[in-house]
Design a protein around this motif. Structure first.
Motif, short mmCIF file in Angstrom:
data_model
loop_
_atom_site.label_atom_id
_atom_site.label_comp_id
_atom_site.label_asym_id
_atom_site.label_seq_id
_atom_site.Cartn_x
_atom_site.Cartn_y
_atom_site.Cartn_z
N MET A 1 0.82 -1.20 0.00
CA MET A 1 0.00 0.00 0.00
C MET A 1 0.86 1.25 0.00
O MET A 1 0.53 2.23 -0.64
N LYS A 2 1.95 1.17 0.74
CA LYS A 2 2.84 2.32 0.84
C LYS A 2 3.50 2.61 -0.52
O LYS A 2 3.68 3.76 -0.89
N HIS A 3 3.81 1.59 -1.28
CA HIS A 3 4.43 1.76 -2.58
C HIS A 3 3.45 2.38 -3.58
O HIS A 3 3.86 3.18 -4.41
N TYR A 4 2.18 2.00 -3.46
CA TYR A 4 1.17 2.56 -4.38
C TYR A 4 0.96 4.05 -4.13
O TYR A 4 0.82 4.82 -5.07
N SER A 5 0.96 4.43 -2.89
CA SER A 5 0.77 5.85 -2.59
C SER A 5 1.98 6.65 -3.07
O SER A 5 1.84 7.76 -3.60
N LEU A 6 3.17 6.12 -2.90
CA LEU A 6 4.36 6.80 -3.38
C LEU A 6 4.35 6.89 -4.90
O LEU A 6 4.66 7.94 -5.48
N LEU A 7 3.95 5.80 -5.55
CA LEU A 7 3.85 5.79 -7.01
C LEU A 7 2.79 6.79 -7.48
O LEU A 7 2.99 7.51 -8.47
N PHE A 8 1.67 6.85 -6.75
CA PHE A 8 0.63 7.81 -7.09
C PHE A 8 1.13 9.24 -6.97
O PHE A 8 0.87 10.09 -7.84
N ILE A 9 1.87 9.53 -5.93
CA ILE A 9 2.41 10.89 -5.74
C ILE A 9 3.39 11.24 -6.85
O ILE A 9 3.36 12.34 -7.40
N ILE A 10 4.24 10.32 -7.20
CA ILE A 10 5.23 10.58 -8.25
C ILE A 10 4.54 10.78 -9.60
O ILE A 10 4.85 11.72 -10.34
N CYS A 11 3.57 9.93 -9.91
CA CYS A 11 2.85 10.06 -11.18
C CYS A 11 2.04 11.35 -11.23
O CYS A 11 2.02 12.05 -12.27
N SER A 12 1.40 11.70 -10.15
CA SER A 12 0.61 12.94 -10.15
C SER A 12 1.52 14.15 -10.26
O SER A 12 1.18 15.14 -10.93
N THR A 13 2.67 14.10 -9.65
CA THR A 13 3.61 15.21 -9.77
C THR A 13 4.11 15.35 -11.20
O THR A 13 4.19 16.46 -11.73
N ILE A 14 4.40 14.25 -11.84
CA ILE A 14 4.85 14.29 -13.23
C ILE A 14 3.74 14.83 -14.14
O ILE A 14 3.99 15.66 -15.01
N LEU A 15 2.52 14.40 -13.90
CA LEU A 15 1.41 14.88 -14.73
C LEU A 15 1.16 16.38 -14.51
O LEU A 15 0.87 17.11 -15.45
N LEU A 16 1.25 16.82 -13.26
CA LEU A 16 1.04 18.24 -13.00
C LEU A 16 2.15 19.09 -13.60
O LEU A 16 1.92 20.21 -14.06
N CYS A 17 3.36 18.58 -13.60
CA CYS A 17 4.47 19.33 -14.18
C CYS A 17 4.37 19.35 -15.70
O CYS A 17 4.84 20.29 -16.35
N ALA A 18 3.79 18.34 -16.29
CA ALA A 18 3.68 18.29 -17.74
C ALA A 18 2.64 19.26 -18.26
O ALA A 18 2.72 19.71 -19.40
N CYS A 19 1.67 19.59 -17.46
CA CYS A 19 0.62 20.52 -17.88
C CYS A 19 1.11 21.94 -17.68
O CYS A 19 1.50 22.33 -16.58
N SER A 20 1.10 22.69 -18.73
CA SER A 20 1.47 24.10 -18.60
C SER A 20 0.51 24.91 -19.46
O SER A 20 0.08 24.49 -20.52
N HIS A 21 0.22 26.08 -18.95
CA HIS A 21 -0.67 26.96 -19.69
C HIS A 21 0.13 27.71 -20.73
O HIS A 21 1.24 28.15 -20.49
N ARG A 22 -0.46 27.85 -21.87
CA ARG A 22 0.21 28.59 -22.91
C ARG A 22 -0.81 29.49 -23.59
O ARG A 22 -1.85 29.02 -24.08
N VAL A 23 -0.50 30.74 -23.61
CA VAL A 23 -1.36 31.71 -24.28
C VAL A 23 -0.53 32.34 -25.38
O VAL A 23 0.55 32.87 -25.15
N GLU A 24 -1.06 32.29 -26.56
CA GLU A 24 -0.33 32.85 -27.68
C GLU A 24 -1.25 33.81 -28.42
O GLU A 24 -2.37 33.46 -28.79
#
Length: 62
Positions: free
Chosen positions: A1-24
Motif C-alpha cells: 500500500m505504501k508503494h502505491y501511494s508513493l507511485l501515485f504521488i510521483i505520477c501525479s507530480t509528473i502529470l502536474l508538471c507536464a501541464c502548462s498553460h500557454r497563451v499565444e
C-alpha cells in the motif's frame, strides 16, 4: 500500500508538471502605437545663502 501511494504521488507530480498553460496571441499586422506626448520640465536650483554671498563677493571666481 505504501508503494502505491508513493507511485501515485510521483505520477501525479509528473502529470502536474507536464501541464502548462500557454497563451499565444498572434497578430496578422504589426501593432502601431502613436503617442503625442508633451513633456514640460522645470529645474529649480537652490543655492544656500552663504554660497550666494560668496559668489557675489568674489565674482572673479568664474
Amino acid at each position: 500500500m505504501k508503494h502505491y501511494s508513493l507511485l501515485f504521488i510521483i505520477c501525479s507530480t509528473i502529470l502536474l508538471c507536464a501541464c502548462s498553460h500557454r497563451v499565444e496571441v498572434a497578430a496578422k499586422e504589426p501593432i502601431t502605437i502613436n503617442l503625442n506626448v508633451k513633456i514640460d520640465h522645470e529645474i529649480r536650483v537652490k543655492v544656500d545663502k552663504e554660497l550666494d554671498e560668496l559668489f557675489s563677493e568674489d565674482s572673479e571666481i568664474f
